[in-house]
Design a protein around this motif. Structure first.
Motif, PDB file in Angstrom:
ATOM      1  N   TYR A  59       0.824  -1.197   0.000  1.00  0.00           N
ATOM      2  CA  TYR A  59       0.000   0.000   0.000  1.00  0.00           C
ATOM      3  C   TYR A  59       0.867   1.259   0.000  1.00  0.00           C
ATOM      4  CZ  TYR A  59      -4.049  -2.915   0.888  1.00  0.00           C
ATOM      5  OH  TYR A  59      -5.045  -3.856   0.773  1.00  0.00           O
ATOM      6  N   THR A  60       0.509   2.194  -0.851  1.00  0.00           N
ATOM      7  CA  THR A  60       1.228   3.457  -0.931  1.00  0.00           C
ATOM      8  C   THR A  60       0.693   4.421   0.122  1.00  0.00           C
ATOM      9  OG1 THR A  60      -0.343   4.464  -2.485  1.00  0.00           O
ATOM     10  CG2 THR A  60       1.442   3.114  -3.417  1.00  0.00           C
ATOM     11  N   PHE A  61       1.410   5.527   0.284  1.00  0.00           N
ATOM     12  CA  PHE A  61       0.967   6.577   1.191  1.00  0.00           C
ATOM     13  C   PHE A  61      -0.426   7.077   0.801  1.00  0.00           C
ATOM     14  CE2 PHE A  61       0.602  11.041   2.413  1.00  0.00           C
ATOM     15  CZ  PHE A  61       0.967  11.019   3.739  1.00  0.00           C
ATOM     16  N   PHE A  62      -0.680   7.220  -0.502  1.00  0.00           N
ATOM     17  CA  PHE A  62      -1.981   7.685  -0.977  1.00  0.00           C
ATOM     18  C   PHE A  62      -3.072   6.663  -0.674  1.00  0.00           C
ATOM     19  CE2 PHE A  62      -5.117   8.455  -4.440  1.00  0.00           C
ATOM     20  CZ  PHE A  62      -5.496   9.732  -4.058  1.00  0.00           C
ATOM     21  N   ASP A  63      -2.752   5.364  -0.811  1.00  0.00           N
ATOM     22  CA  ASP A  63      -3.713   4.311  -0.464  1.00  0.00           C
ATOM     23  C   ASP A  63      -4.130   4.439   0.999  1.00  0.00           C
ATOM     24  OD1 ASP A  63      -3.715   3.079  -2.972  1.00  0.00           O
ATOM     25  OD2 ASP A  63      -2.008   1.793  -2.459  1.00  0.00           O
ATOM     26  N   ARG A  64      -3.122   4.623   1.872  1.00  0.00           N
ATOM     27  CA  ARG A  64      -3.414   4.719   3.299  1.00  0.00           C
ATOM     28  C   ARG A  64      -4.224   5.979   3.600  1.00  0.00           C
ATOM     29  NH1 ARG A  64       2.100   3.388   3.810  1.00  0.00           N
ATOM     30  NH2 ARG A  64       2.562   5.413   4.781  1.00  0.00           N
ATOM     31  N   GLN A  86      -7.853   6.100   5.359  1.00  0.00           N
ATOM     32  CA  GLN A  86      -8.093   6.855   6.578  1.00  0.00           C
ATOM     33  C   GLN A  86      -9.215   7.867   6.405  1.00  0.00           C
ATOM     34  OE1 GLN A  86      -4.473   8.356   8.255  1.00  0.00           O
ATOM     35  NE2 GLN A  86      -3.782   6.325   8.815  1.00  0.00           N
ATOM     36  N   ALA A  87      -9.402   8.375   5.192  1.00  0.00           N
ATOM     37  CA  ALA A  87     -10.544   9.251   4.931  1.00  0.00           C
ATOM     38  C   ALA A  87     -11.849   8.480   5.124  1.00  0.00           C
ATOM     39  CB  ALA A  87     -10.463   9.819   3.510  1.00  0.00           C
ATOM     40  N   ASP A  88     -11.840   7.230   4.659  1.00  0.00           N
ATOM     41  CA  ASP A  88     -13.010   6.370   4.861  1.00  0.00           C
ATOM     42  C   ASP A  88     -13.237   6.114   6.347  1.00  0.00           C
ATOM     43  OD1 ASP A  88     -15.061   4.337   3.826  1.00  0.00           O
ATOM     44  OD2 ASP A  88     -13.756   3.062   5.045  1.00  0.00           O
ATOM     45  N   ARG A 128     -16.481   6.969   8.857  1.00  0.00           N
ATOM     46  CA  ARG A 128     -17.105   5.943   9.699  1.00  0.00           C
ATOM     47  C   ARG A 128     -17.094   6.347  11.168  1.00  0.00           C
ATOM     48  NH1 ARG A 128     -17.706   0.958   7.092  1.00  0.00           N
ATOM     49  NH2 ARG A 128     -16.743   0.881   5.017  1.00  0.00           N
ATOM     50  N   THR A 129     -16.090   7.091  11.568  1.00  0.00           N
ATOM     51  CA  THR A 129     -15.984   7.542  12.954  1.00  0.00           C
ATOM     52  C   THR A 129     -16.976   8.660  13.250  1.00  0.00           C
ATOM     53  OG1 THR A 129     -13.631   6.960  13.048  1.00  0.00           O
ATOM     54  CG2 THR A 129     -14.427   8.532  14.669  1.00  0.00           C
ATOM     55  N   LEU A 130     -17.137   9.572  12.314  1.00  0.00           N
ATOM     56  CA  LEU A 130     -17.912  10.783  12.574  1.00  0.00           C
ATOM     57  C   LEU A 130     -19.385  10.666  12.196  1.00  0.00           C
ATOM     58  CD1 LEU A 130     -15.273  13.377  11.338  1.00  0.00           C
ATOM     59  CD2 LEU A 130     -15.910  12.908  13.716  1.00  0.00           C
ATOM     60  N   ALA A 131     -19.725   9.788  11.261  1.00  0.00           N
ATOM     61  CA  ALA A 131     -21.123   9.659  10.846  1.00  0.00           C
ATOM     62  C   ALA A 131     -21.920   8.905  11.908  1.00  0.00           C
ATOM     63  CB  ALA A 131     -21.213   8.928   9.510  1.00  0.00           C
ATOM     64  N   PRO A 132     -23.024   9.463  12.386  1.00  0.00           N
ATOM     65  CA  PRO A 132     -23.824   8.786  13.422  1.00  0.00           C
ATOM     66  C   PRO A 132     -24.271   7.400  12.975  1.00  0.00           C
ATOM     67  CG  PRO A 132     -24.531  11.063  13.158  1.00  0.00           C
ATOM     68  CD  PRO A 132     -23.578  10.781  12.035  1.00  0.00           C
ATOM     69  N   TYR A 186      -4.763   7.627  16.560  1.00  0.00           N
ATOM     70  CA  TYR A 186      -4.162   6.397  16.039  1.00  0.00           C
ATOM     71  C   TYR A 186      -4.026   6.437  14.517  1.00  0.00           C
ATOM     72  CZ  TYR A 186      -4.557   4.081  20.584  1.00  0.00           C
ATOM     73  OH  TYR A 186      -4.418   3.727  21.899  1.00  0.00           O
ATOM     74  N   GLN A 187      -5.039   6.977  13.846  1.00  0.00           N
ATOM     75  CA  GLN A 187      -4.974   7.035  12.386  1.00  0.00           C
ATOM     76  C   GLN A 187      -3.865   7.979  11.932  1.00  0.00           C
ATOM     77  OE1 GLN A 187      -6.532   5.121  10.306  1.00  0.00           O
ATOM     78  NE2 GLN A 187      -7.858   4.116  11.792  1.00  0.00           N
TER      79      GLN A 187
END
Length: 215
Positions: free
Chosen positions: A7-12, A16-18, A22-26, A71-72
């Motif tokens: 995995y490249t830096f862009f992949d990661r 992490q955007a995904d 998932r963290t912020l959406a109720p 952590y992310q």
């Protein structure tokens, strides 16, 4: 023979955007473990008790949002693959806490904090910055953060009404997990931060708790 993908830096970054969504959406966070309170019954409480308990659980939920971001951010900039894996594994376990707290807030007819996106962004930046400095600093930041969370949980457990066994069961399991994560970070080579740094972190945590208790 199929080779494992590198995995490249862009992949990661995309991953992490995904994870941020998932963290912020109720309702998006899905726990891997059942809630410690799942088998316990709700007990009658007056409106003032429910309001106070919801405030405490909202603080803890936001704390888990910050933990995810921390952590992310650290996983993105960690130098060693094994350190990155530790960060990602810890983040996965913290998802349970996030989901449990959100579920308890719904049971209390309350909601998560409106400030979560702000605190996510700040925590992500701090985690990424710590990882850029060194893995030892990054792991030390995890240990110091988990020690701080443990103090918050101890305080909240003292404030909970004795009859609120559901919230108590959640916070007690969270406390056990946080202690384990902190110890693992130190054992992996994390720096034991000096008192002035820990004092600064305490001040920042007070800002978060005051902001999220009611909103």
């Amino acid at each position: 023979m199929a080779s494992s993908r590198q995995y490249t830096f862009f992949d990661r970054l995309l991953s992490q955007a995904d994870q941020a969504l998932r963290t912020l959406a109720p309702g998006a966070a899905q726990a891997n473990r059942p809630s410690p309170a799942a088998h316990l019954a709700n007990v009658p409480m007056d409106s003032e008790e429910k309001r106070h308990i919801a405030g405490l659980m909202r603080i803890n939920h936001t704390g888990e949002v910050c933990a995810q971001a921390l952590y992310q951010g650290q996983a993105l900039t960690a130098k060693l693959p094994q350190v990155r894996e530790k960060m990602e594994h810890a983040a996965a376990e913290e998802i349970d806490h996030l989901a449990w707290c959100e579920q308890r807030l719904r049971e209390l007819d309350s909601r998560t904090s409106i400030f979560n996106p702000l605190f996510y962004g700040l925590s992500y930046g701090m985690g990424a910055a710590a990882g850029l400095v060194s893995d030892r600093v990054s792991l030390g930041f995890v240990a110091a953060t988990e020690q701080l969370v443990e103090r918050h949980l101890d305080d909240h457990l003292m404030q909970l009404p004795l009859e609120d066994i559901k919230s108590r069961a959640i916070l007690e399991q969270m406390r056990e997990d946080e202690i384990e994560h902190g110890n693992q970070a130190l054992e992996a080579g994390g720096m034991d931060f000096p008192p002035p740094v820990k004092s600064a972190m305490i001040l920042l945590s007070r800002v978060m708790t005051k902001a999220t208790y009611k909103a």
